[in-house]
Write a protein that holds these residues in place. Structure first.
Motif, mmCIF file in Angstrom:
data_model
loop_
_atom_site.group_PDB
_atom_site.id
_atom_site.type_symbol
_atom_site.label_atom_id
_atom_site.label_comp_id
_atom_site.label_asym_id
_atom_site.label_seq_id
_atom_site.Cartn_x
_atom_site.Cartn_y
_atom_site.Cartn_z
ATOM 1 N N GLN A 139 -17.671 17.312 28.230
ATOM 2 C CA GLN A 139 -18.082 17.859 28.837
ATOM 3 C C GLN A 139 -19.448 18.874 28.445
ATOM 4 O O GLN A 139 -18.810 20.056 27.564
ATOM 5 C CB GLN A 139 -16.927 18.959 29.695
ATOM 6 N N ASP A 140 -20.973 18.563 29.115
ATOM 7 C CA ASP A 140 -21.815 19.452 28.453
ATOM 8 C C ASP A 140 -21.911 19.607 27.036
ATOM 9 O O ASP A 140 -22.635 20.458 26.179
ATOM 10 C CB ASP A 140 -21.665 21.461 29.016
ATOM 11 N N VAL A 141 -21.565 18.101 26.775
ATOM 12 C CA VAL A 141 -21.735 17.906 25.314
ATOM 13 C C VAL A 141 -22.288 16.594 25.196
ATOM 14 O O VAL A 141 -22.666 15.320 25.594
ATOM 15 C CB VAL A 141 -21.002 17.780 24.094
ATOM 16 N N TYR A 142 -23.917 16.078 25.041
ATOM 17 C CA TYR A 142 -24.689 14.853 24.854
ATOM 18 C C TYR A 142 -25.191 14.887 23.787
ATOM 19 O O TYR A 142 -24.882 15.755 22.260
ATOM 20 C CB TYR A 142 -26.204 14.965 25.376
ATOM 21 N N ARG A 143 -25.638 13.563 23.465
ATOM 22 C CA ARG A 143 -25.510 13.076 21.834
ATOM 23 C C ARG A 143 -26.910 12.150 22.905
ATOM 24 O O ARG A 143 -26.988 11.141 22.630
ATOM 25 C CB ARG A 143 -24.399 12.259 21.234
ATOM 26 N N PHE A 144 -27.805 12.380 21.133
ATOM 27 C CA PHE A 144 -29.211 11.845 21.260
ATOM 28 C C PHE A 144 -29.763 11.382 19.882
ATOM 29 O O PHE A 144 -29.956 12.731 18.723
ATOM 30 C CB PHE A 144 -30.323 12.716 21.721
ATOM 31 N N ASP A 145 -29.655 9.842 19.190
ATOM 32 C CA ASP A 145 -30.574 10.454 17.853
ATOM 33 C C ASP A 145 -31.850 9.788 18.162
ATOM 34 O O ASP A 145 -31.832 8.866 18.505
ATOM 35 C CB ASP A 145 -29.005 9.078 17.480
#
Length: 169
Positions: free
Chosen positions: A149-155
């Motif tokens: 919830q409300d956490v995103y991963r972007f490498d």
């Protein structure tokens, strides 16, 4: 006499970080989301000394600055700009309000780069002229993935088969 550009870093720790540089909104902000990820080189190894700058609105877009200011001097504590150095494992994070447009702009400064590279972070796969112009594999490099919830991963991959799409201006 003109001289050539010099490469950047790894010297970012000397003057660029500042307190809470990765926080575009304060802890407990009702709409806060976190973007986290890693910066990786062409071999998939972490880049421990990169510096990232995240922009959530157009220059002069007061909506992205919380309508009350930047948070630097008596504003709302909401900013459209954040800066974060990477940790030894190449990781970084930003806490922000969702951007006023479909994406946040991201600049990456790293050793070996004469100039920073610019990309976009999309929190959702929505219709967008840039996204629509890319084949699905390249498009995927601009999409953050929900990790909770409300956490995103972007490498960010600086080179290689899964290299992040970088923009020219």
């Amino acid at each position: 006499m003109t001289t050539p550009s010099q490469t950047v870093g790894p010297f970012f720790g000397f003057a660029l970080p500042y307190a809470a540089d990765w926080e575009l909104v304060p802890e407990g902000h009702p709409r806060a989301v976190t973007i986290t990820g890693r910066v990786l080189d062409g071999a998939g190894e972490p880049v421990p000394d990169a510096l990232l700058e995240l922009w959530t609105g157009e220059p002069g877009d007061r909506g992205a600055l919380g309508r009350g200011g930047t948070g630097i001097s008596g504003g709302t504590g909401v900013s459209g700009f954040g800066r974060c150095g990477t940790a030894p494992d190449g990781s970084y994070r930003f806490r922000l309000a969702p951007p006023s447009r479909p994406y946040a702009a991201l600049l990456v400064f790293a050793r070996g780069l004469l100039k920073p590279v610019r990309t976009r972070v999309y929190l959702a796969d929505t219709p967008d002229p840039l996204l629509d112009s890319l084949d699905p594999v390249r498009r995927a490099t601009l999409l953050a993935h929900a990790e909770g919830q409300d956490v995103y991963r972007f490498d960010v991959r600086l080179q290689g088969e899964q290299e992040t799409v970088f923009l020219e201006f």
